[in-house]
Design a protein around this motif. Sequence first.
Motif, PDB file in Angstrom:
ATOM      1  N   SER A  15       0.833  -1.204   0.000  1.00 34.15           N
ATOM      2  CA  SER A  15       0.000   0.000   0.000  1.00 34.15           C
ATOM      3  C   SER A  15       0.868   1.255   0.000  1.00 34.15           C
ATOM      4  O   SER A  15       0.559   2.235  -0.689  1.00 34.15           O
ATOM      5  CB  SER A  15      -0.931   0.005   1.222  1.00 34.15           C
ATOM      6  OG  SER A  15      -1.857  -1.060   1.172  1.00 34.15           O
ATOM      7  N   VAL A  16       1.956   1.236   0.766  1.00 34.84           N
ATOM      8  CA  VAL A  16       2.881   2.372   0.807  1.00 34.84           C
ATOM      9  C   VAL A  16       3.498   2.606  -0.568  1.00 34.84           C
ATOM     10  O   VAL A  16       3.564   3.742  -1.063  1.00 34.84           O
ATOM     11  CB  VAL A  16       3.986   2.125   1.854  1.00 34.84           C
ATOM     12  CG1 VAL A  16       5.063   3.216   1.783  1.00 34.84           C
ATOM     13  CG2 VAL A  16       3.406   2.066   3.263  1.00 34.84           C
ATOM     14  N   ILE A  17       3.954   1.535  -1.203  1.00 35.38           N
ATOM     15  CA  ILE A  17       4.595   1.640  -2.522  1.00 35.38           C
ATOM     16  C   ILE A  17       3.623   2.222  -3.550  1.00 35.38           C
ATOM     17  O   ILE A  17       3.975   3.084  -4.354  1.00 35.38           O
ATOM     18  CB  ILE A  17       5.119   0.267  -2.980  1.00 35.38           C
ATOM     19  CG1 ILE A  17       6.260  -0.188  -2.061  1.00 35.38           C
ATOM     20  CG2 ILE A  17       5.590   0.311  -4.426  1.00 35.38           C
ATOM     21  CD1 ILE A  17       6.619  -1.663  -2.198  1.00 35.38           C
ATOM     22  N   LYS A  18       2.393   1.761  -3.523  1.00 30.06           N
ATOM     23  CA  LYS A  18       1.395   2.259  -4.470  1.00 30.06           C
ATOM     24  C   LYS A  18       1.149   3.748  -4.289  1.00 30.06           C
ATOM     25  O   LYS A  18       1.061   4.510  -5.269  1.00 30.06           O
ATOM     26  CB  LYS A  18       0.089   1.478  -4.316  1.00 30.06           C
ATOM     27  CG  LYS A  18       0.175   0.037  -4.796  1.00 30.06           C
ATOM     28  CD  LYS A  18      -1.102  -0.719  -4.496  1.00 30.06           C
ATOM     29  CE  LYS A  18      -0.981  -2.176  -4.899  1.00 30.06           C
ATOM     30  NZ  LYS A  18      -2.185  -2.959  -4.555  1.00 30.06           N
ATOM     31  N   VAL A  19       1.028   4.189  -3.036  1.00 27.87           N
ATOM     32  CA  VAL A  19       0.815   5.613  -2.771  1.00 27.87           C
ATOM     33  C   VAL A  19       2.004   6.428  -3.263  1.00 27.87           C
ATOM     34  O   VAL A  19       1.848   7.430  -3.973  1.00 27.87           O
ATOM     35  CB  VAL A  19       0.587   5.870  -1.265  1.00 27.87           C
ATOM     36  CG1 VAL A  19       0.621   7.369  -0.955  1.00 27.87           C
ATOM     37  CG2 VAL A  19      -0.742   5.284  -0.815  1.00 27.87           C
ATOM     38  N   ILE A 261      10.612   2.690   3.414  1.00 30.94           N
ATOM     39  CA  ILE A 261      10.375   2.748   1.970  1.00 30.94           C
ATOM     40  C   ILE A 261      10.406   4.180   1.442  1.00 30.94           C
ATOM     41  O   ILE A 261      10.926   4.439   0.347  1.00 30.94           O
ATOM     42  CB  ILE A 261       9.024   2.085   1.640  1.00 30.94           C
ATOM     43  CG1 ILE A 261       9.040   0.612   2.073  1.00 30.94           C
ATOM     44  CG2 ILE A 261       8.698   2.196   0.154  1.00 30.94           C
ATOM     45  CD1 ILE A 261       7.684  -0.062   2.005  1.00 30.94           C
ATOM     46  N   ALA A 262       9.839   5.106   2.205  1.00 32.35           N
ATOM     47  CA  ALA A 262       9.669   6.487   1.731  1.00 32.35           C
ATOM     48  C   ALA A 262      10.948   7.300   1.945  1.00 32.35           C
ATOM     49  O   ALA A 262      11.033   8.135   2.842  1.00 32.35           O
ATOM     50  CB  ALA A 262       8.491   7.147   2.438  1.00 32.35           C
ATOM     51  N   THR A 263      11.933   7.059   1.094  1.00 32.06           N
ATOM     52  CA  THR A 263      13.195   7.791   1.141  1.00 32.06           C
ATOM     53  C   THR A 263      13.392   8.515  -0.191  1.00 32.06           C
ATOM     54  O   THR A 263      12.709   8.214  -1.177  1.00 32.06           O
ATOM     55  CB  THR A 263      14.381   6.837   1.380  1.00 32.06           C
ATOM     56  OG1 THR A 263      14.586   6.053   0.174  1.00 32.06           O
ATOM     57  CG2 THR A 263      14.114   5.911   2.561  1.00 32.06           C
ATOM     58  N   PRO A 264      14.344   9.455  -0.242  1.00 28.49           N
ATOM     59  CA  PRO A 264      14.614  10.132  -1.520  1.00 28.49           C
ATOM     60  C   PRO A 264      15.048   9.176  -2.632  1.00 28.49           C
ATOM     61  O   PRO A 264      14.994   9.536  -3.808  1.00 28.49           O
ATOM     62  CB  PRO A 264      15.748  11.109  -1.164  1.00 28.49           C
ATOM     63  CG  PRO A 264      15.558  11.376   0.302  1.00 28.49           C
ATOM     64  CD  PRO A 264      15.088  10.086   0.877  1.00 28.49           C
ATOM     65  N   GLU A 265      15.458   7.965  -2.256  1.00 29.06           N
ATOM     66  CA  GLU A 265      15.894   6.980  -3.244  1.00 29.06           C
ATOM     67  C   GLU A 265      14.757   6.090  -3.743  1.00 29.06           C
ATOM     68  O   GLU A 265      14.995   5.134  -4.480  1.00 29.06           O
ATOM     69  CB  GLU A 265      16.993   6.091  -2.642  1.00 29.06           C
ATOM     70  CG  GLU A 265      18.302   6.822  -2.376  1.00 29.06           C
ATOM     71  CD  GLU A 265      18.898   7.376  -3.661  1.00 29.06           C
ATOM     72  OE1 GLU A 265      19.015   6.603  -4.640  1.00 29.06           O
ATOM     73  OE2 GLU A 265      19.208   8.581  -3.707  1.00 29.06           O
ATOM     74  N   PHE A 266      13.523   6.419  -3.346  1.00 27.17           N
ATOM     75  CA  PHE A 266      12.403   5.529  -3.650  1.00 27.17           C
ATOM     76  C   PHE A 266      12.314   5.185  -5.136  1.00 27.17           C
ATOM     77  O   PHE A 266      12.260   4.010  -5.513  1.00 27.17           O
ATOM     78  CB  PHE A 266      11.075   6.145  -3.198  1.00 27.17           C
ATOM     79  CG  PHE A 266       9.875   5.375  -3.675  1.00 27.17           C
ATOM     80  CD1 PHE A 266       9.473   4.215  -3.026  1.00 27.17           C
ATOM     81  CD2 PHE A 266       9.168   5.779  -4.807  1.00 27.17           C
ATOM     82  CE1 PHE A 266       8.386   3.479  -3.479  1.00 27.17           C
ATOM     83  CE2 PHE A 266       8.075   5.053  -5.265  1.00 27.17           C
ATOM     84  CZ  PHE A 266       7.692   3.905  -4.599  1.00 27.17           C
ATOM     85  N   MET A 267      12.292   6.197  -6.012  1.00 36.34           N
ATOM     86  CA  MET A 267      12.098   5.913  -7.434  1.00 36.34           C
ATOM     87  C   MET A 267      13.288   5.172  -8.028  1.00 36.34           C
ATOM     88  O   MET A 267      13.108   4.313  -8.908  1.00 36.34           O
ATOM     89  CB  MET A 267      11.834   7.208  -8.210  1.00 36.34           C
ATOM     90  CG  MET A 267      10.416   7.740  -8.028  1.00 36.34           C
ATOM     91  SD  MET A 267       9.085   6.556  -8.424  1.00 36.34           S
ATOM     92  CE  MET A 267       9.320   6.334 -10.195  1.00 36.34           C
ATOM     93  N   ASN A 268      14.492   5.467  -7.551  1.00 37.38           N
ATOM     94  CA  ASN A 268      15.669   4.732  -8.040  1.00 37.38           C
ATOM     95  C   ASN A 268      15.568   3.251  -7.685  1.00 37.38           C
ATOM     96  O   ASN A 268      15.851   2.374  -8.517  1.00 37.38           O
ATOM     97  CB  ASN A 268      16.950   5.320  -7.448  1.00 37.38           C
ATOM     98  CG  ASN A 268      17.277   6.693  -8.013  1.00 37.38           C
ATOM     99  OD1 ASN A 268      16.858   7.023  -9.122  1.00 37.38           O
ATOM    100  ND2 ASN A 268      18.012   7.478  -7.262  1.00 37.38           N
ATOM    101  N   ILE A 269      15.163   2.971  -6.450  1.00 36.49           N
ATOM    102  CA  ILE A 269      15.020   1.579  -6.009  1.00 36.49           C
ATOM    103  C   ILE A 269      13.887   0.910  -6.781  1.00 36.49           C
ATOM    104  O   ILE A 269      14.016  -0.238  -7.238  1.00 36.49           O
ATOM    105  CB  ILE A 269      14.769   1.516  -4.497  1.00 36.49           C
ATOM    106  CG1 ILE A 269      16.007   2.018  -3.738  1.00 36.49           C
ATOM    107  CG2 ILE A 269      14.407   0.106  -4.050  1.00 36.49           C
ATOM    108  CD1 ILE A 269      15.805   2.156  -2.241  1.00 36.49           C
TER     109      ILE A 269
END
Length: 313
Positions: A15-19, A261-269
Amino acid sequence: MMALTTTQKEQIAQSVIKVLYTRFNSFPEEDGTNRNAPFHVAFLRAFQSQLDGRVKDIPDFINLSSWMHGLNTTLGQTFFESVAHTLCVGSKKNFQGKKIYKNQMTAIGDIMIDLKNGTQLPSLQREDNIIAANANGDIQDAPNFTADCFYETNTEVVAIELKSVRPNSGEMRGEKQKILVGKAVLRALYPNKNVKYIFGFPFDPTSDGDTTYDKTRFLHYLVEAEKFVAHEDFLIADELWSFLASSNGAMQEMLDIINRIATPEFMNIYEKIQDERTDKQEKRALLESWYQYSEVSIIDSVRYTTANCRLYN
């Protein structure tokens, strides 16, 4: 009580990833302009001195405010409900075409008048007793209603009305009446079970701590809530999430998952996980760090190929 299970952690993480993925894709561009809010821009010019040093410019402020409103909507209408369902193995449930005793509808109307006029203080036990005492006579159609989170056990039925932490003025009155009607309907539908129908607030904005709460202060913070809502009528912050999870400290565990999960690197990961060229062991480590145990098990299986492991786009 036990901590959250690995399955619960995985589902909350999903759910976190989707948001995050959705909100990243809708984040306003730094050099974007707002061409659709001339009235907002005109009014906000009066606050230019207050905004100086706090926002870059008014159009950018409007863009970011709109994006933040979208995040608030996503959390309130999707994320909190999804996590609540995960924790209690519940669901959103509609109740349509049900019946209620006419005497109960009359009694509920009287309860609401007394609360509005202040001739009675809100009391869960007193109100439940009145509803039970009037379960007789002719019946009529009950107003349709939806429970945001609903589940049942061998001994009880639980319905929770998940609310924002700042409902609109006067909203609590209508929601309290809905809950009283809902209790009467649910008691008729589940005569051999204890019925609990309450408000749920995801956090306490008046508290200094992330997971702590003060019910008296919180009710005073809401418009007219003290007239209609007793402390027993609602759960808030960790009280709510731990109740749903049957696990002490559930809210902190939820925040830990989000913070992981919610870090500045989220989209890179995220992109590394999606990329078929990413090394198997690196992908495995990234998935495990995001609590995606089912995906890790796929990687560990003999059936794994680089195309097997894809997240949520």
